[in-house]
Enzyme design. Structure first.
Site, PDB file in Angstrom:
ATOM      1  N   GLU A  21       0.828  -1.219   0.000  1.00  0.00           N
ATOM      2  CA  GLU A  21       0.000   0.000   0.000  1.00  0.00           C
ATOM      3  C   GLU A  21       0.859   1.265   0.000  1.00  0.00           C
ATOM      4  O   GLU A  21       2.069   1.205   0.223  1.00  0.00           O
ATOM      5  CB  GLU A  21      -0.921  -0.002   1.218  1.00  0.00           C
ATOM      6  N   LYS A 165      -4.345  -1.424  14.133  1.00  0.00           N
ATOM      7  CA  LYS A 165      -3.511  -0.424  14.809  1.00  0.00           C
ATOM      8  C   LYS A 165      -3.956  -0.265  16.262  1.00  0.00           C
ATOM      9  O   LYS A 165      -5.137  -0.119  16.560  1.00  0.00           O
ATOM     10  CB  LYS A 165      -3.562   0.896  14.048  1.00  0.00           C
TER      11      LYS A 165
END
Ligand code: PSU
Ligand code: MN
Length: 305
Positions: A21, A165
């Site tokens: 990404e 995250k």
């Protein structure tokens, strides 16, 4: 879509590919760490038997595989648009984007959701990132839930990460992954990793201890034809892992000042990099590179399966 010469050559001879990404380049990491990590992640894929395809939108054209100059632009330009499923079509159409981007800013970095879409279009089955997005803290009221989770539910690309995250609400993120029917695999662990920390205390659906075992799971899901992702969660290396209590202290010290919406994640990551004296950054860099290497091995195993 513009396919780089390296990616085109790999496709031509049916060699394994790994998508990477670009949001972590433009929004997740500071310059020049971002370029260093992006290149190291590409090299980790190559060293593990596959070809990297970093995804982005450059001058309103989707790209699979970036030239050096393109990566440099993404790493240094101001106002690069953070792309997910909703705004990817708008940037490709080249007009009318509101807010963070406009036709005069034709650069877009792909989050997990947009990268999965482009990977599927390019015929790439495996993708590596750092940590996926999820339910934000307070998300039960704000409804700020990353589009990553919905993409994982629908798009059949295997994603290698180090969990969600840790700045997010991890228990709620785990619940939504379950509801969405994402197959969550712990790589060498029964416990879902928490990004810079090795453990979240939350269970995975299954454990795998080799790329071949992961490939078998991906193949079984593919054979069912149900779409959606296998999420491979690879804990950060022991020597750079951070204790969860230490991380929670950093999060508590800044989360109330964070902006809302798409700016939230980049802001908190940058703030914690500062407050941790670079410790979070060191862990973040390492896990991205290691996940890319593992994705290379999985892509190679999938090819042989
Ligand atoms: N992994 C990292 N750093 C990042 C990201 C992943 O180590 O910045 C990015 C990914 O692109 C992910 C995005 O899709 O953060 C999630 O953003 P949001 O929470 O706004 O959906
Ligand atoms: Mn969001």
């Amino acid at each position: 879509m513009k396919i780089s010469s390296e990616v085109a050559a790999a496709k031509e001879s049916a060699r394994p590919l790994v998508a990477l990404e670009s949001t972590l380049i433009s929004h997740g990491l500071p310059f020049p760490d971002n370029v260093e990590v992006a290149k190291a992640a590409e090299n980790a894929v190559r060293e593990n038997g596959a070809t990297p395809a970093t995804m982005a939108v450059i001058d309103n054209v989707a790209h699979a595989g970036l030239e050096d100059a393109e990566m440099q632009r993404l790493a240094t330009a101001d106002g690069v648009i953070k792309l997910s499923r909703r705004n990817l079509p708008a940037l490709l159409a080249g007009t009318g984007l509101v807010g963070s981007g406009s036709a005069s800013n034709p650069l877009g970095a792909t989050t997990v959701s947009a990268t999965m879409i482009l990977a599927q279009k390019a015929g790439i089955d495996v993708f590596a990132t750092g940590g996926i997005g999820g339910v934000h803290r307070g998300g039960e009221a704000s409804m700020d839930v990353s589009a990553d989770l919905f993409e994982l539910a629908h798009t059949p690309v295997a994603v290698v990460c180090s969990g969600a995250k840790v700045i997010l609400d991890l228990p709620r993120t785990r619940e939504v992954l379950e509801t969405m029917g994402v197959t969550v695999v712990g790589y060498g662990t029964d416990d879902m990793p928490a990004f810079w920390a090795r453990h979240s205390g939350l269970p995975v659906d299954m454990r795998a201890d080799s790329p071949e075992e992961v490939a078998a799971i991906i193949q079984a899901r593919r054979d069912l034809g149900i779409g959606g992702a296998v999420l491979i969660c690879n804990p950060v290396a022991v020597d750079l892992a951070i204790e969860i209590d230490v991380i929670e202290g950093w999060i508590a010290s800044c989360i109330d000042d964070a902006p809302s919406g798409a700016a939230a994640t980049p802001w908190i990551l940058a703030e914690i990099a500062r407050r941790s004296g670079g410790r979070s950054l060191a862990a973040n860099k390492r896990l991205i590179i290691d996940n890319a290497g593992l994705a290379g091995r999985i892509a190679a195993a999938l090819q042989d399966a």
